[in-house]
Design an enzyme around this catalytic site. Structure first.
Site, PDB file in Angstrom:
ATOM      1  N   ARG A   1     -12.536   6.987  -0.690  1.00  0.00           N
ATOM      2  CA  ARG A   1     -11.427   5.894  -0.389  1.00  0.00           C
ATOM      3  C   ARG A   1     -11.854   4.834  -0.856  1.00  0.00           C
ATOM      4  O   ARG A   1     -12.912   4.107  -0.860  1.00  0.00           O
ATOM      5  CB  ARG A   1     -10.904   5.918   1.121  1.00  0.00           C
TER       6      ARG A   1
ATOM      7  N   HIS B   1      -3.465  -5.513   2.586  1.00  0.00           N
ATOM      8  CA  HIS B   1      -3.031  -5.717   3.985  1.00  0.00           C
ATOM      9  C   HIS B   1      -3.846  -6.953   4.020  1.00  0.00           C
ATOM     10  O   HIS B   1      -4.309  -7.681   3.760  1.00  0.00           O
ATOM     11  CB  HIS B   1      -3.594  -4.653   4.867  1.00  0.00           C
TER      12      HIS B   1
ATOM     13  N   CYS C   1       0.748  -1.149  -0.019  1.00  0.00           N
ATOM     14  CA  CYS C   1       0.112   0.043   0.088  1.00  0.00           C
ATOM     15  C   CYS C   1       0.772   1.144  -0.135  1.00  0.00           C
ATOM     16  O   CYS C   1       1.344   1.648  -1.071  1.00  0.00           O
ATOM     17  CB  CYS C   1      -1.184  -0.100   1.133  1.00  0.00           C
TER      18      CYS C   1
HETATM   19  N1  GLN Z   1      -2.050   7.004   2.478  1.00  0.00           N
HETATM   20  C1  GLN Z   1      -1.971   6.047   1.492  1.00  0.00           C
HETATM   21  C2  GLN Z   1      -3.327   6.135   0.851  1.00  0.00           C
HETATM   22  O1  GLN Z   1      -4.296   6.551   1.464  1.00  0.00           O
HETATM   23  C3  GLN Z   1      -1.831   4.341   1.861  1.00  0.00           C
HETATM   24  C4  GLN Z   1      -2.670   3.996   2.821  1.00  0.00           C
HETATM   25  C5  GLN Z   1      -2.136   2.658   3.201  1.00  0.00           C
HETATM   26  O2  GLN Z   1      -1.035   2.288   3.259  1.00  0.00           O
HETATM   27  N2  GLN Z   1      -3.272   1.790   3.483  1.00  0.00           N
HETATM   28  O3  GLN Z   1      -3.843   6.015  -0.504  1.00  0.00           O
END
Ligand code: GLN
Length: 244
Positions: A130, A191, A96
């Site tokens: 998101r 993840h 990520c």
């Molecule tokens: N900050 C990054 C995003 O939101 C990665 C987030 C993460 O590692 N889960 O895209």
């Protein structure tokens, strides 16, 4: 055989450890130990330049925007070393936020671009909403890979992908791609942590590191993955709603 322990570097665990990404390290070490392979984890604290020549495998976990900006700065101190090591075949698992930092830039929601390592020809644009939820992808090398994603960034590239999205959003929620594969780099939004429920991928990463360490192709002894399989089946049935 490796005459010394396999050196697994965990980069910046104090900053990059979203959704228990350190479980990936525990999985790698356990699966080595269960086979009699000696593995040593080197925790590299934030702000420290890594000694890439000393490692057989590197893990970069996920992080929040703030933490990514901090890590990005440190990573770029040794951009040339990173490029050379990756081209030379250094195995690298990037999750990520760590995955986003392998590219040209990661764009924050306010439009600012956090520069990445530019190891891969990949960009990550900010986006709304998101991309959150359980995910399953189909990988040519590993079959179905399952996990959880939560990212604002949309990643675009023309490299090989880790897999094709069966369920979830993947790289950008649009083109059905998930993650990246380049030389011995594995990049993904998944993840979970990723490796406990995906033992085939965990073993591919270990075998890749063994080969890099020894210069010889390495076939791993099989393990009893009954528990891991049960966890995958339950996840696929309950979270992805796929009959197994
Ligand atoms: N900050 C990054 C995003 O939101 C990665 C987030 C993460 O590692 N889960 O895209």
């Amino acid at each position: 055989m490796v005459q010394r322990p396999l050196h697994i570097a965990h980069l910046y665990p104090d900053l990059l450890n979203l959704y228990a990404d350190k479980g990936n390290i525990q999985t790698l070490v356990s699966r080595c130990i269960w086979r009699g392979i000696d593995a040593e984890v080197i925790s590299v604290p934030s702000g420290t330049d890594p000694n890439l020549c000393d490692y057989d495998l590197v893990l970069l976990g996920g992080g929040s925007d703030r933490e990514q900006a901090l890590v990005g700065r440190t990573l770029r101190n040794s951009q040339n070393e990173w490029k050379a090591a990756v081209e030379d075949g250094l195995p690298l698992l990037a999750i990520c936020g760590g995955y986003q930092l392998l590219g040209e830039y990661y764009q924050l929601p306010d439009g600012t671009k956090v520069k990445g390592l530019s190891i891969l020809n990949l960009v990550t644009e900010a986006g709304e909403p998101r991309l959150i939820g359980n995910v399953a992808i189909t990988s040519e090398e590993c079959g179905t890979i399952v996990g959880f994603e939560n990212h604002g960034g949309r990643t675009w590239h023309h490299h090989e992908v880790l897999g094709k999205v069966q369920k979830g959003h993947g790289n950008n929620g649009q083109d059905g791609s998930e993650g990246v594969r380049y030389k011995n780099v594995f990049g993904t939004y998944i993840h979970g942590p990723l490796l406990p429920k995906n033992p085939v991928l965990a073993d591919l990463v270990i075998a890749t590191a063994m080969e890099y360490a020894t210069g010889e192709r390495h076939v791993l002894d099989p393990l009893d993955d009954t528990l891991e399989q049960a966890a995958r089946d339950a996840f696929l049935k309950r979270r992805i709603q796929v009959e197994v």
